[in-house]
Design a protein around this motif. Structure first.
Motif, PDB file in Angstrom:
ATOM      1  N   ILE A  39      -6.588  -0.219   6.579  1.00 29.75           N
ATOM      2  CA  ILE A  39      -4.781   0.142   6.508  1.00 29.75           C
ATOM      3  C   ILE A  39      -4.461   0.276   7.808  1.00 29.75           C
ATOM      4  CG2 ILE A  39      -3.293   1.885   5.693  1.00 29.75           C
ATOM      5  CD1 ILE A  39      -5.377   2.761   3.734  1.00 29.75           C
ATOM      6  N   THR A  73      -9.905  -5.335   1.314  1.00 25.98           N
ATOM      7  CA  THR A  73      -8.076  -5.506   1.022  1.00 25.98           C
ATOM      8  C   THR A  73      -7.513  -5.044   2.508  1.00 25.98           C
ATOM      9  OG1 THR A  73      -8.564  -5.007  -1.280  1.00 25.98           O
ATOM     10  CG2 THR A  73      -6.104  -4.846  -0.246  1.00 25.98           C
ATOM     11  N   HIS A  75      -4.093  -3.665   4.035  1.00 26.04           N
ATOM     12  CA  HIS A  75      -2.620  -2.986   3.759  1.00 26.04           C
ATOM     13  C   HIS A  75      -2.001  -2.938   4.907  1.00 26.04           C
ATOM     14  CE1 HIS A  75      -3.456  -2.688  -0.398  1.00 26.04           C
ATOM     15  NE2 HIS A  75      -4.238  -1.801  -0.199  1.00 26.04           N
ATOM     16  N   VAL A  77       1.341  -0.349   6.047  1.00 25.13           N
ATOM     17  CA  VAL A  77       2.076   0.853   5.696  1.00 25.13           C
ATOM     18  C   VAL A  77       3.602   0.423   6.552  1.00 25.13           C
ATOM     19  CG1 VAL A  77       2.850   3.031   5.778  1.00 25.13           C
ATOM     20  CG2 VAL A  77       0.632   2.429   5.210  1.00 25.13           C
ATOM     21  N   PHE A  92       1.762   5.975   3.739  1.00 27.39           N
ATOM     22  CA  PHE A  92       0.307   5.794   3.857  1.00 27.39           C
ATOM     23  C   PHE A  92      -0.366   6.701   2.511  1.00 27.39           C
ATOM     24  CE2 PHE A  92      -3.362   8.798   4.884  1.00 27.39           C
ATOM     25  CZ  PHE A  92      -4.184   7.868   5.600  1.00 27.39           C
ATOM     26  N   ALA A  95      -0.584   3.832   0.057  1.00 23.12           N
ATOM     27  CA  ALA A  95      -1.872   2.860   0.376  1.00 23.12           C
ATOM     28  C   ALA A  95      -3.017   3.591   0.048  1.00 23.12           C
ATOM     29  CB  ALA A  95      -1.817   2.396   1.793  1.00 23.12           C
ATOM     30  N   SER A  99      -5.494   2.236  -2.837  1.00 22.76           N
ATOM     31  CA  SER A  99      -6.821   1.626  -2.647  1.00 22.76           C
ATOM     32  C   SER A  99      -7.752   2.224  -3.582  1.00 22.76           C
ATOM     33  CB  SER A  99      -6.963   2.072  -1.152  1.00 22.76           C
ATOM     34  OG  SER A  99      -6.168   1.025  -0.295  1.00 22.76           O
ATOM     35  N   ARG A 112       5.048   0.959  -2.188  1.00 23.20           N
ATOM     36  CA  ARG A 112       3.768   0.121  -2.002  1.00 23.20           C
ATOM     37  C   ARG A 112       3.540  -0.546  -0.751  1.00 23.20           C
ATOM     38  NH1 ARG A 112       0.815  -2.822  -5.215  1.00 23.20           N
ATOM     39  NH2 ARG A 112       1.588  -2.076  -7.198  1.00 23.20           N
ATOM     40  N   PRO A 113       2.322  -0.520  -0.087  1.00 24.37           N
ATOM     41  CA  PRO A 113       2.231  -0.957   1.191  1.00 24.37           C
ATOM     42  C   PRO A 113       2.499  -2.581   1.161  1.00 24.37           C
ATOM     43  CG  PRO A 113       0.212  -0.390   0.145  1.00 24.37           C
ATOM     44  CD  PRO A 113       1.322   0.128  -0.660  1.00 24.37           C
ATOM     45  N   SER A 115       1.300  -6.345   2.389  1.00 24.70           N
ATOM     46  CA  SER A 115       0.152  -6.907   2.601  1.00 24.70           C
ATOM     47  C   SER A 115       0.284  -8.133   3.740  1.00 24.70           C
ATOM     48  CB  SER A 115      -0.595  -7.773   1.427  1.00 24.70           C
ATOM     49  OG  SER A 115      -0.710  -7.074   0.217  1.00 24.70           O
TER      50      SER A 115
END
Length: 149
Positions: A39, A73, A75, A77, A92, A95, A99, A112-113, A115
């Motif tokens: 993240i 994954t 992400h 923020v 945060f 995320a 996760s 939603r974070p 990508s």
């Protein structure tokens, strides 16, 4: 975004050419866990390419039949730097919840974070200056861009 503090100092100390002695990118595929999540803050001073490289490496190895590597994954923020848990705590938290559980309720879904897009897709969002831009139009790192998924 808050003004830089400790990360400003590190950014000056860790000039280009500074390398990790034992980089995580080589160790993460060997972890005996199901999932690994990176993240980053959208305006983080840390370069997300290492996380993206690990994600691609593990995805490729899984596609080749090595099911012992974790699902990775990455992400980003939105509206935050390196101190993302302070600068955008709602994003945060979204995320982290995404996760851990994989789903967000209606209120959290608004945060939603982003990508990081794969390099193949990032060429479509190249700015006129030759620098990468986010979906919102803000400058991103040279090798990455943000997209909603």
């Amino acid at each position: 975004v808050l003004p830089p503090s400790g990360e400003g100092c590190l950014n000056r100390l860790l000039l280009p050419g500074t390398y990790a002695i034992n980089p995580v990118c080589h160790r993460i595929p060997k972890l005996k866990v199901d999932d690994v999540v990176f993240i980053y803050g959208e305006k983080d001073w840390m370069d997300p390419r290492a996380g993206l490289d690990v994600e691609r490496n593990c995805r490729q190895r899984r596609a080749e039949g090595d099911l012992d590597v974790p699902n990775v994954t990455v992400h980003a923020v939105r509206n935050s730097g390196h101190l993302l848990m302070i600068e955008n705590w709602v994003g945060f938290n979204a995320a982290v919840v995404l996760s851990c559980c994989g789903t967000l309720d209606a209120d959290m879904a608004k945060h939603r974070p982003a990508s990081f897009a794969d390099k193949k897709r990032m060429n479509r969002t190249m700015g006129e200056t030759g620098k990468m831009v986010s979906a919102a139009g803000s400058e991103a790192t040279e090798e990455s861009t943000f997209s909603r998924e």
